[in-house]
Design an enzyme around this catalytic site. Sequence first.
Site, mmCIF file in Angstrom:
data_model
loop_
_atom_site.group_PDB
_atom_site.id
_atom_site.type_symbol
_atom_site.label_atom_id
_atom_site.label_comp_id
_atom_site.label_asym_id
_atom_site.label_seq_id
_atom_site.Cartn_x
_atom_site.Cartn_y
_atom_site.Cartn_z
ATOM 1 N N GLU A 145 0.746 -1.149 0.124
ATOM 2 C CA GLU A 145 0.252 0.223 0.059
ATOM 3 C C GLU A 145 0.659 1.458 -0.127
ATOM 4 O O GLU A 145 1.434 1.969 0.635
ATOM 5 C CB GLU A 145 -1.338 -0.373 1.384
ATOM 6 N N GLU A 300 -6.225 -7.561 -1.253
ATOM 7 C CA GLU A 300 -6.806 -7.347 -0.479
ATOM 8 C C GLU A 300 -7.673 -7.574 -0.604
ATOM 9 O O GLU A 300 -8.715 -5.902 -1.171
ATOM 10 C CB GLU A 300 -6.592 -6.487 0.372
#
Length: 651
Positions: A145, A300
């Site tokens: 991320e 995710e």
Amino acid sequence: MQTIRYGGDYNPEQWPEEIWREDVRLMREAGVNLVSLGVFNWGIIEPAPGEYDWSGLDEIVELLHGNGIGVNLGTPTSSPPAWLRQAHPEIRLVDAEGRTLAGGSRHGVCPSHPAYRDACASIVEQLAQRYGKHPAVELWHVHNEYGWANVECYCEASTAAFQGWLAEKYGDVDRLNDAWGTAFWGLVYRSFDQIEAPAVAPPGVNPALQLDWKRFSNDEHIANYRLQREVIARHSPAPATTNFMIPNCEGMDYWRWAGTVDVVSNNHYLIAEREDHQIELSMSADLTRAVAGGPWMIMEHSTSAVNWQPRNIAKTPGELRRNSLAHVARGADGLMFFQWRASRAGAEKFHSAMVPHGGTDTGVWRDVAALGNDLKQLSSVVGSEVAADVAVLWDWESWWALELEWRPSADLKYRERVEAYYAALWRQHVTVDFAHPEADLSGYRLVVAPSSYVLTDAASKNLRGYVENGGHLVVSYFSGIVDEHDTVHPGAHPGALRETLGLWIEEFHPLHENETLELDSGAAGRIWSEHVRLDGAEAVARFAAGPDQGRPALTRHDLGRGTAWYAATALDESSGLNELLATAMDTAGVERPQGIPENVEVVRRGAHRFLINHTGQDVQVPGSGVNALDGTAYDGRVPVPAGEVVVLADA
């Protein structure tokens, strides 16, 4: 990939070794074939500088490989160890208010600092040397991320890097002054080292400075990814990715990221309290597919509730399956969850997982296992494309610029208009692509520009050429106003679109909060009104009230072989937006499925048609084919039970 990759983020270091074998047994039972491993274990595999302990990672890699489960091997650089922060306190993140942030979380480092980058290169070199050619490693998961919490750092190292980035971009400080319009307020620079990062300052910081700062910050994260990717490439033939956060990470321009990764992967979590969260999910998937230019993977998503929203709402029965198959319908060839087993400690212990705290005698586990079986039946979907006749323009730089301070209205929000137009198309069962304003648009019957505040000269010419050559364009207000430096295009608004739309704007008239204006067509507008002057276009509807009463509110301009439509106010689905889009689609020849309830999602991917019933009622829709999930054949009418999914394979 010949099968859909299925699994989750696995953190065996949180568990005793006897649990590992139970985990692998359950993974096989659920059909898991890929797990993300080692994403947050830097302090475990390198407990002190230059000292390495590979024992745990070696054992779990071999255990997974021996059971036919592939590894998506993480580089752990998003969570540096405490010893690195202690040895190099200068790498700590500094926020816009000048505060140096403490440890105890992840991402708390400056992405530009050489000491951090050197440490990243070192640990990745060790990982790649050890596991680069291991047959279990199918994919590299670089970092985690990028831009989650440290999208920008305002320390001295970042400022120096910014000055160097500007010198490389502009070459000469006079060129920068001209581009930034620094003559305004006399904010002229005589050398690059006079330029400061746009930290907290009195109001009115030069918007061109702020835009270049955002570009620089994005590029610093890309540089960090490339650094690690180059190290990996020296030791491993496996492809690499990093998990994007589309569309919820404003700070990363994923058009610029797309070409750097071998596989585009995305994290997506439902905004649980939104009533239309299934539409936001679809938008995320469509935008990710556009960035990828084809199939992609979910790195995710959640089996049920997350832990970080104000109210973490659990998913309803069947929602896990609907969400997952909606991603597949819109191009995903991989479905990964965060995480495999729910954590007992740490910040995310209330985040759902594939194996919940309650174990396997739970609805979540049964849904996880059932989904694994579904995905085995859909292997023929892998690699197929999603076709769309309509494109929605999306540009992160326009998002950045539109929401800087001192705009005509606080209600001007980039995603507000994009999501309004996207939702209207979704409810009319229209599958869309997203596209950059400078991209090739020739393959689309209709292009929608809901929020294109920034338009470069190249984008302006691109849109005009698209219409002249037979395309159909719908534009919403406050588009085409400025160039890439947030400088107003010459002449009247909307300078970059004035000739394409066949009109010009004498004055903006933002509306009061919650104010609405009637149109003579029966529609109503919010947020915005303006004094439109026709210059080739015709009025389709006019304002019936307000500061622009009697003046054009909706216009149409036939240009070359195409048509350009313009909305000078914020239309909503129930007040004119559906009608505008339906008219534009009819003119453009965009076909839509008929006889299907509004909240039944319909998406064609290759030879498969996904029917997803988001309602609480059983429905029947027109169609024929064989249900790829259970083998049932249909001819003419297809029942789709409440909350269920049917995937029709062409006969």
